[in-house]
Design a protein around this motif. Structure first.
Motif, PDB file in Angstrom:
ATOM      1  N   UNK B  20       0.654  -1.195  -0.051  1.00  0.00           N
ATOM      2  CA  UNK B  20      -0.017  -0.027  -0.038  1.00  0.00           C
ATOM      3  C   UNK B  20       1.023   1.277  -0.043  1.00  0.00           C
ATOM      4  N   UNK B  21       1.887   1.314   0.861  1.00  0.00           N
ATOM      5  CA  UNK B  21       2.705   2.481   0.827  1.00  0.00           C
ATOM      6  C   UNK B  21       3.274   2.676  -0.282  1.00  0.00           C
ATOM      7  N   UNK B  22       3.938   1.655  -0.995  1.00  0.00           N
ATOM      8  CA  UNK B  22       4.791   1.776  -2.298  1.00  0.00           C
ATOM      9  C   UNK B  22       3.817   2.312  -3.228  1.00  0.00           C
ATOM     10  N   UNK B  23       2.912   1.703  -3.325  1.00  0.00           N
ATOM     11  CA  UNK B  23       1.667   2.170  -4.646  1.00  0.00           C
ATOM     12  C   UNK B  23       1.125   3.684  -4.270  1.00  0.00           C
ATOM     13  N   UNK B  24       1.175   3.952  -3.041  1.00  0.00           N
ATOM     14  CA  UNK B  24       0.640   5.452  -2.581  1.00  0.00           C
ATOM     15  C   UNK B  24       2.081   6.229  -3.332  1.00  0.00           C
ATOM     16  N   UNK B  25       3.119   5.857  -3.034  1.00  0.00           N
ATOM     17  CA  UNK B  25       4.318   6.673  -3.635  1.00  0.00           C
ATOM     18  C   UNK B  25       4.073   6.641  -4.993  1.00  0.00           C
ATOM     19  N   UNK B  26       3.780   5.766  -5.858  1.00  0.00           N
ATOM     20  CA  UNK B  26       3.883   5.425  -7.180  1.00  0.00           C
ATOM     21  C   UNK B  26       2.788   6.338  -7.735  1.00  0.00           C
ATOM     22  N   UNK B  27       1.378   6.564  -7.091  1.00  0.00           N
ATOM     23  CA  UNK B  27       0.365   7.292  -7.530  1.00  0.00           C
ATOM     24  C   UNK B  27       0.597   8.614  -7.317  1.00  0.00           C
ATOM     25  N   UNK B  28       1.379   9.023  -6.181  1.00  0.00           N
ATOM     26  CA  UNK B  28       1.604  10.597  -6.031  1.00  0.00           C
ATOM     27  C   UNK B  28       2.724  11.060  -6.592  1.00  0.00           C
TER      28      UNK B  28
END
Lengths: 139, 139
Positions: B20-28
């Motif tokens: 979740x944290x990694x994909x949040x970075x990828x999205x933002x």
DNA sequence: CTGTGTGCAAACACTTTGCAGGTGT
DNA sequence: ACACCTGCAAAGTGTTTGCACACAG
């Protein structure tokens, strides 16, 4: 330069706390944080230090120095810098030594203006170089 | 790119929090702080976020972004950047918009090397430009 | 099964705010 | 005398640590 008249020039009252904090900045070459100031000055309250820093910042006597240490650091504004522009443009370089932890202002280094894509407006430039300082390298 | 194999490549176990944290970075596009991540992700503990950030930082998956907001911000390392040099040299420019508060990495802008007096060794260069971003200026 | 990751509780560090009393001008 | 400055107490925010349990490989 006399601190009392310096404070007067900025329409600030002369108090012991202000005198001590300002002269601490004058003595130290490196940027200081509230916790560091608190360790050096025992005659005034922690909160007074925070408030004095806020006051000096507002008056353009000190400026914020970016740092990754977790606590905000401040350094004295050079008279010339503050006089030159009305909007405090502290476009000088800061150097943080990873060995002694000191962050100092390097005024001699010229910062090449940054060109951003159209639409961006730059109001402030902060450069922080990290590495080893001349003092630590010699020891 | 598949997150599970990406984590495996860095010898990290695949867990829901990390995903979740990694994909949040990828999205933002903008740099994120722990408090900001906590607001977006409710499925894991606050402490887990801090520890995951520390792990990613150690592995060179994210890098620290200077900011005057009081809490540490991080952004994803571009694959190319991390591969180029072994010592993570994130010598790119960060731009913080004073209106929306977002801090973003600007990879297009070249940073002129800084020349310091002999004796100084530069290991890392951090440039933070503050002003108004293209998005806010258009509104 | 084993070592690593997680949640919870608690402590720690930095900063801000409110209020009553003290002080510089 | 008055406005401003200070100290104390308390609370708010960001971050770290210890320990027991859970889970990925």
């Amino acid at each position: 330069m006399d601190i009392k008249s310096f404070l007067g020039k900025h329409k600030l009252r002369h108090t012991e706390s202000r005198e001590e904090i300002l002269s601490l900045f004058a003595k130290h070459n490196a940027a200081l944080s509230q916790p560091e100031i608190e360790k050096s000055i025992h005659s005034c309250d922690r909160v007074t230090i925070y408030r004095t820093l806020a006051t000096y910042l507002e008056k353009g006597i000190i400026h914020k120095v970016l740092d990754d240490s977790g606590s905000a650091k401040y350094a004295l504004c050079r008279e010339e810098v503050c006089r030159k522009t009305h909007y405090h443009s502290h476009d000088h370089v800061h150097f943080k030594c990873n060995l002694c932890g000191d962050t100092t202002c390097i005024d001699e280094v010229y910062v090449t203006p940054f060109i951003l894509p159209e639409g961006f407006v730059i109001r402030e430039v902060n450069v922080l170089l990290q590495g080893e300082c001349i003092k630590c390298n010699r020891q």
